[in-house]
Scaffold this motif. Sequence first.
Motif, PDB file in Angstrom:
ATOM      1  N   GLU A  67       0.893  -1.231   0.116  1.00 54.56           N
ATOM      2  CA  GLU A  67       0.067   0.051   0.018  1.00 54.56           C
ATOM      3  C   GLU A  67       0.796   1.400   0.078  1.00 54.56           C
ATOM      4  N   HIS A  68       1.962   1.306   0.752  1.00 54.22           N
ATOM      5  CA  HIS A  68       3.007   2.314   0.681  1.00 54.22           C
ATOM      6  C   HIS A  68       3.902   2.440  -0.336  1.00 54.22           C
ATOM      7  N   LEU A  69       4.315   1.110  -0.732  1.00 60.20           N
ATOM      8  CA  LEU A  69       5.377   1.097  -2.014  1.00 60.20           C
ATOM      9  C   LEU A  69       4.372   1.593  -3.396  1.00 60.20           C
ATOM     10  N   MET A  70       3.197   1.323  -3.422  1.00 57.88           N
ATOM     11  CA  MET A  70       2.430   1.678  -4.868  1.00 57.88           C
ATOM     12  C   MET A  70       2.290   3.285  -4.842  1.00 57.88           C
ATOM     13  N   PHE A  71       2.832   4.051  -3.995  1.00 60.02           N
ATOM     14  CA  PHE A  71       2.806   5.321  -4.117  1.00 60.02           C
ATOM     15  C   PHE A  71       4.040   5.988  -4.326  1.00 60.02           C
ATOM     16  N   GLU A  72       5.318   5.128  -4.696  1.00 61.97           N
ATOM     17  CA  GLU A  72       6.565   5.594  -5.176  1.00 61.97           C
ATOM     18  C   GLU A  72       6.816   6.104  -6.538  1.00 61.97           C
ATOM     19  N   GLY A  73       5.548   5.656  -7.321  1.00 68.30           N
ATOM     20  CA  GLY A  73       5.624   6.028  -8.920  1.00 68.30           C
ATOM     21  C   GLY A  73       5.804   4.728  -9.687  1.00 68.30           C
ATOM     22  N   SER A  74       6.236   5.125 -11.017  1.00 70.54           N
ATOM     23  CA  SER A  74       6.016   3.888 -11.836  1.00 70.54           C
ATOM     24  C   SER A  74       6.906   4.280 -12.920  1.00 70.54           C
ATOM     25  N   GLU A  75       6.997   3.471 -14.167  1.00 68.42           N
ATOM     26  CA  GLU A  75       7.841   3.792 -15.394  1.00 68.42           C
ATOM     27  C   GLU A  75       7.731   5.216 -15.952  1.00 68.42           C
ATOM     28  N   MET A 124      -1.202  -0.126 -11.757  1.00 70.36           N
ATOM     29  CA  MET A 124      -1.633  -1.739 -11.938  1.00 70.36           C
ATOM     30  C   MET A 124      -0.585  -2.390 -13.027  1.00 70.36           C
ATOM     31  N   LEU A 125       0.012  -1.527 -13.943  1.00 73.27           N
ATOM     32  CA  LEU A 125       0.834  -2.168 -15.048  1.00 73.27           C
ATOM     33  C   LEU A 125       2.421  -1.772 -14.576  1.00 73.27           C
ATOM     34  N   HIS A 126       2.714  -0.694 -14.210  1.00 74.52           N
ATOM     35  CA  HIS A 126       4.039  -0.352 -14.363  1.00 74.52           C
ATOM     36  C   HIS A 126       4.562   0.168 -12.990  1.00 74.52           C
ATOM     37  N   SER A 127       4.038  -0.162 -12.018  1.00 73.28           N
ATOM     38  CA  SER A 127       4.686   0.482 -10.436  1.00 73.28           C
ATOM     39  C   SER A 127       6.118   0.303 -10.391  1.00 73.28           C
TER      40      SER A 127
END
Length: 437
Positions: A67-75, A124-127
């Motif tokens: 839940e925390h890690l998914m706010f780090e950003g994406s590609e 969902m795809l590029h975290s």
Amino acid sequence: MGLALGMLTLTASAQNKIEFKEFTLDNGLHVILHQDNTTPIVVTSVLYHVGSKNENPERTGFAHFFEHLMFEGSENIDRGQYMNIIQSRGGTLNAYTSNDITYYYELLPSNELELALYMESERMLHSKVDLTGVETQREVVKEERRQRYENQPYGTILPETLVRAYSEHPYRWAPIGSMDHLNAATIDEFAQFYKDFYVPNNATLTIAGDIDYAGTEAMVRKYFSEIPMGKKEIYRPNITEPKKTAEVRDVIYDNIQIPAVIQAYNLPPRNHPDSYALSMLSTYLTGGNSSLMTKELVDKQQKALVIAAIPLELEDGGIFIMYGITNMGVEPKDLESEVDKLIKQVQDQGITDEEFTKLKNQMENAIVSGNSTVAGIAENLAEAHVIFGDTNYINQVMDNYSKVTKADLQRVAKEYLNLNGRVVLYYLPKSAQPATE
């Protein structure tokens, strides 16, 4: 009889029907749309059907950590910019993890809906699941653990109760999990968790607010159709917690000044027919200043400073946790004895017509207020689909409560608040701990 029929009519008419449209993409993503054009805002949420119960017992805390890690950003979204982007467009966002689910949402002006869909499709795809993000969020979760559990008086009630209330089911650990497990995990293990659970066929996308159905569906298909379905079957524990036949009793020495008494009783699965009567019973016993236990033990007898409950309603069977903080000079065993007397009173005598009518009104108000915002509706629609298997369950909740009778309350009190199959914890100040040899 006239009273009961009157209540039935009242309850059935009090809940306005919530209209929605739903469809499922070829990749398994379930989509629910609710149109409300009264205010130019829109809530976009994604519920992933993964919580702490889906974790490896040697790697607890993963669902909450993600839940925390998914706010780090994406590609395509720079590190640490996820929140800034939403907030710079006038939006708010948040997320939470439970034993059963992980839930993300953004509330934005309705002309920014496409931004929210883009952001959630990126998640969902590029975290980013890399060492930098993992190390950053490990420190964040450690600090959260210190603040919410270790340094807060009575902060360990939930984990200490869960580990005793469950002997076999993975509900026995709290979503915060173990820092030792998170420290020991490799980057490959984190990457695998993302691949296993953050897939469209384990997600429900709900959009509620100022939307156009056709235009919104087209946007959803644009951003989510190409995300591949997960390759593995989603792990769901198939474990039934055995019924307790003996009381589990323990003492926890904590950084507190005043003792507390905790009692926990195992509940049936959340979609069990008895859950409505149990929810009403918990409100009657401990729900606010007018509840039976507050009036009797806080106001009248002054045995407790506060008495409250954490009714943890969970997919595979939760627990009803009651806790009371003793008044000055009151022994924990005296408070426990009075709590038990009140439980027995309900088991033996039930409740009065007047109390029952008031309780029905309280439940009705809670349901109506839960659907009074588009954010509340979005969350309730998603949970209806995922936990109850029918999105229209959102329109049936009131009817289910209206069917509960006084006799049902007395019956579930006898069946589930079993004094011989419960957990009792005394929280005592560390100064009371006996010296070790």
